[in-house]
Structure formats: structure tokens, C-alpha cells
Design a protein around this motif. Structure first.
Motif, PDB file in Angstrom:
ATOM      1  N   ILE A 108       0.843  -1.202   0.000  1.00  0.00           N
ATOM      2  CA  ILE A 108       0.000   0.000   0.000  1.00  0.00           C
ATOM      3  C   ILE A 108       0.880   1.254   0.000  1.00  0.00           C
ATOM      4  O   ILE A 108       0.619   2.213  -0.744  1.00  0.00           O
ATOM      5  N   LEU A 109       1.926   1.259   0.815  1.00  0.00           N
ATOM      6  CA  LEU A 109       2.831   2.415   0.861  1.00  0.00           C
ATOM      7  C   LEU A 109       3.533   2.620  -0.476  1.00  0.00           C
ATOM      8  O   LEU A 109       3.704   3.755  -0.935  1.00  0.00           O
ATOM      9  N   GLN A 110       3.938   1.529  -1.094  1.00  0.00           N
ATOM     10  CA  GLN A 110       4.615   1.651  -2.390  1.00  0.00           C
ATOM     11  C   GLN A 110       3.665   2.150  -3.470  1.00  0.00           C
ATOM     12  O   GLN A 110       4.036   2.987  -4.296  1.00  0.00           O
ATOM     13  N   LYS A 111       2.432   1.666  -3.441  1.00  0.00           N
ATOM     14  CA  LYS A 111       1.445   2.047  -4.451  1.00  0.00           C
ATOM     15  C   LYS A 111       1.120   3.536  -4.390  1.00  0.00           C
ATOM     16  O   LYS A 111       1.108   4.225  -5.416  1.00  0.00           O
ATOM     17  N   TYR A 112       0.858   4.049  -3.195  1.00  0.00           N
ATOM     18  CA  TYR A 112       0.356   5.420  -3.070  1.00  0.00           C
ATOM     19  C   TYR A 112       1.433   6.460  -2.764  1.00  0.00           C
ATOM     20  O   TYR A 112       1.249   7.640  -3.061  1.00  0.00           O
ATOM     21  N   LEU A 113       2.534   6.036  -2.144  1.00  0.00           N
ATOM     22  CA  LEU A 113       3.599   6.988  -1.810  1.00  0.00           C
ATOM     23  C   LEU A 113       4.817   6.847  -2.717  1.00  0.00           C
ATOM     24  O   LEU A 113       5.765   7.611  -2.588  1.00  0.00           O
ATOM     25  N   HIS A 114       4.786   5.856  -3.620  1.00  0.00           N
ATOM     26  CA  HIS A 114       5.872   5.627  -4.585  1.00  0.00           C
ATOM     27  C   HIS A 114       7.212   5.415  -3.893  1.00  0.00           C
ATOM     28  O   HIS A 114       8.250   5.889  -4.355  1.00  0.00           O
ATOM     29  N   ILE A 115       7.165   4.708  -2.755  1.00  0.00           N
ATOM     30  CA  ILE A 115       8.375   4.340  -2.028  1.00  0.00           C
ATOM     31  C   ILE A 115       8.760   2.924  -2.449  1.00  0.00           C
ATOM     32  O   ILE A 115       7.974   1.990  -2.317  1.00  0.00           O
ATOM     33  N   LYS A 116       9.952   2.747  -2.962  1.00  0.00           N
ATOM     34  CA  LYS A 116      10.370   1.479  -3.565  1.00  0.00           C
ATOM     35  C   LYS A 116      10.781   0.455  -2.511  1.00  0.00           C
ATOM     36  O   LYS A 116      11.935   0.033  -2.427  1.00  0.00           O
ATOM     37  N   LEU A 117       9.814   0.027  -1.723  1.00  0.00           N
ATOM     38  CA  LEU A 117      10.116  -0.978  -0.717  1.00  0.00           C
ATOM     39  C   LEU A 117      10.383  -2.346  -1.339  1.00  0.00           C
ATOM     40  O   LEU A 117      10.966  -3.216  -0.695  1.00  0.00           O
ATOM     41  N   ASN A 118       9.975  -2.534  -2.584  1.00  0.00           N
ATOM     42  CA  ASN A 118      10.201  -3.829  -3.234  1.00  0.00           C
ATOM     43  C   ASN A 118      11.681  -4.072  -3.556  1.00  0.00           C
ATOM     44  O   ASN A 118      12.078  -5.197  -3.840  1.00  0.00           O
ATOM     45  N   THR A 119      12.488  -3.015  -3.487  1.00  0.00           N
ATOM     46  CA  THR A 119      13.930  -3.175  -3.715  1.00  0.00           C
ATOM     47  C   THR A 119      14.714  -3.154  -2.399  1.00  0.00           C
ATOM     48  O   THR A 119      15.938  -3.086  -2.406  1.00  0.00           O
ATOM     49  N   HIS A 120      14.000  -3.190  -1.278  1.00  0.00           N
ATOM     50  CA  HIS A 120      14.632  -3.139   0.037  1.00  0.00           C
ATOM     51  C   HIS A 120      14.455  -4.465   0.773  1.00  0.00           C
ATOM     52  O   HIS A 120      13.411  -5.112   0.666  1.00  0.00           O
ATOM     53  N   ASP A 121      15.475  -4.847   1.518  1.00  0.00           N
ATOM     54  CA  ASP A 121      15.300  -5.907   2.503  1.00  0.00           C
ATOM     55  C   ASP A 121      14.442  -5.341   3.636  1.00  0.00           C
ATOM     56  O   ASP A 121      14.640  -4.191   4.065  1.00  0.00           O
ATOM     57  N   ILE A 122      13.502  -6.140   4.113  1.00  0.00           N
ATOM     58  CA  ILE A 122      12.631  -5.709   5.203  1.00  0.00           C
ATOM     59  C   ILE A 122      12.754  -6.699   6.361  1.00  0.00           C
ATOM     60  O   ILE A 122      12.515  -7.897   6.195  1.00  0.00           O
ATOM     61  N   PHE A 123      13.158  -6.176   7.512  1.00  0.00           N
ATOM     62  CA  PHE A 123      13.219  -6.964   8.742  1.00  0.00           C
ATOM     63  C   PHE A 123      12.209  -6.345   9.713  1.00  0.00           C
ATOM     64  O   PHE A 123      12.228  -5.130   9.932  1.00  0.00           O
ATOM     65  N   PHE A 124      11.352  -7.170  10.290  1.00  0.00           N
ATOM     66  CA  PHE A 124      10.257  -6.641  11.111  1.00  0.00           C
ATOM     67  C   PHE A 124      10.016  -7.587  12.278  1.00  0.00           C
ATOM     68  O   PHE A 124       9.998  -8.800  12.106  1.00  0.00           O
TER      69      PHE A 124
END
Length: 221
Positions: A108-124
Motif C-alpha cells: 500500500i505504501l509503495q502504491k500510493y507513496l511511490h516508495i520502492k520498498l520492493n527493492t529493500h530488505d525488510i526486517f520486522f
């Protein structure tokens, strides 16, 4: 025939034991009790949130949320780390919360805010080793990811409570007053909630958001 099922689990960080009621035909289920092992046996920990909130860090990627376990709100810290990936398929390491829920909020953040989280490692992760499953943490997940992405902390002594729709809208939650009473009891000073969220009594600053676009204002101050 089973009347009740209970699990007594250890928590090494605070030397506490968590008593969890999973099934009870004649009472409520999913209740939690917290106990500490002392020289004279197990003693009840009446203010578990004091233990939980004492270790909350005011740093990028950290956000405080609340979930109701049984009949009590727990104050829990969500921690996110996003970093440019060197891999063809970025890593997704998530614990304490549904993997799909975090990925949905990231999408959702990538879709509407154009933040390229798909190219980031995500640890949560959920601090303290808790496992949660509640839509009231949607806003907290989003803010933790954004805070780590921009490397900027959220306002001190704040708590995020809200759902996020697939259209990027921030939605109000139920039982908000129960969450607020617990949060203010432990000195939290700012509530981050949906624009249409109705709160009966509040002794702290309330910041409303209509959609995910408005979340960026927290990182532009």
C-alpha cells in the motif's frame, strides 16, 4: 471432553511466565496472566505494561502500538528495518506478526507513496517476543516502515492506533477509549489515529490522518 486448556510459557528477558488460556467452555478465552518467579514461588505481575514500555526505543523504525489480549490492552513496540537490497530477491524476515500483513502494508505504501520498498530488505519484529494478530496495528506497521525508510524517529511518547484500507485510507478502530486510557496511564502524550476516530476523554495531543499521504507530514517537521 476438555473444559479448559492453559499454557505456561517462559519469557527469559524479564524472568516472567505467561499463563495463556486458549480454550474454556465456561469462561472467556485468549486471556493472559503474567507471573514472576521469586524465592517464594510465582507472583502475579499486575502492571506488565511497565515492563513493556520501559524498553521502548525512540529511534528510527520504532513505533508503539496496543493490542487487546483477553480483557487487557498491551503496549507493544514494533521494530522495522529497511535497507537497500543487494539480492535479486530482497529478504523478508518477519517475526511476531503475520508476514502477509506486513507485506500488504508495504505494498500500500509503495502504491500510493511511490516508495520502492520492493527493492529493500525488510526486517520486522514485535519487541518482547509477543505474537500479535490485530488490524489495529496497521497504522503502526506503516509508520515503522516509513520511519526506518526515512531514518527519522516518530514523535516521542506517541502511540499509533488505526486500520488501513487497500485504498490507502486510515480507518478508525473499535474500543479506542480502552486503548487510550491504558496509554495515558503510562505517560504517552500523543495519539496517532484516523481522522474520523471519536475519542470520549483524552488527556494528550491527538493527531489525525485521513490517508497514507498525510503520514509523510510526520517526517517533514
Amino acid at each position: 471432553m476438555v473444559d479448559a486448556v492453559f499454557y505456561l510459557q517462559g519469557e527469559d528477558r524479564w524472568q516472567t511466565r505467561v499463563l495463556r488460556a486458549v480454550k474454556n467452555r465456561f469462561g472467556t478465552i485468549n486471556e493472559l496472566g503474567f507471573f514472576e518467579m521469586k524465592s517464594d514461588g510465582l507472583q502475579e505481575v499486575t502492571n506488565i505494561n511497565e515492563h513493556l514500555i520501559s524498553e521502548v526505543s525512540h529511534s528510527p523504525g520504532s513505533v508503539l502500538v496496543s493490542v487487546i489480549e483477553g480483557s487487557r490492552p498491551l503496549l507493544l513496540e514494533l521494530q522495522a528495518l529497511t535497507i537497500d537490497s543487494k539480492l535479486a530477491m530482497p529478504q523478508r524476515v518477519i517475526s511476531g506478526i503475520d508476514h502477509k500483513e506486513v507485506m500488504l502494508i508495504a505494498a500500500i505504501l509503495q502504491k500510493y507513496l511511490h516508495i520502492k520498498l520492493n527493492t529493500h530488505d525488510i526486517f520486522f519484529k514485535v519487541s518482547g517476543g509477543f505474537k500479535i494478530k490485530s488490524s489495529v496495528t496497521d497504522l503502526g506497521i506503516a509508520l515503522a516502515l516509513l520511519s526506518s525508510y526515512f531514518q527519522l524517529p516518530l514523535p516521542a511518547k506517541s502511540i499509533a492506533l488505526g486500520e488501513i484500507s487497500l485504498t490507502g485510507q486510515i480507518k478508525p478502530i473499535n474500543q479506542i477509549n480502552q486503548y487510550v486510557r491504558e496509554a495515558t496511564k503510562f505517560g504517552l502524550e500523543r495519539l496517532l489515529v484516523a481522522k474520523n476516530q471519536k475519542i470520549e476523554v483524552v488527556d494528550c495531543k491527538v493527531q489525525h490522518f485521513q490517508n497514507v499521504y498525510e503520514l509523510l507530514s510526520l517526517f517533514n517537521e
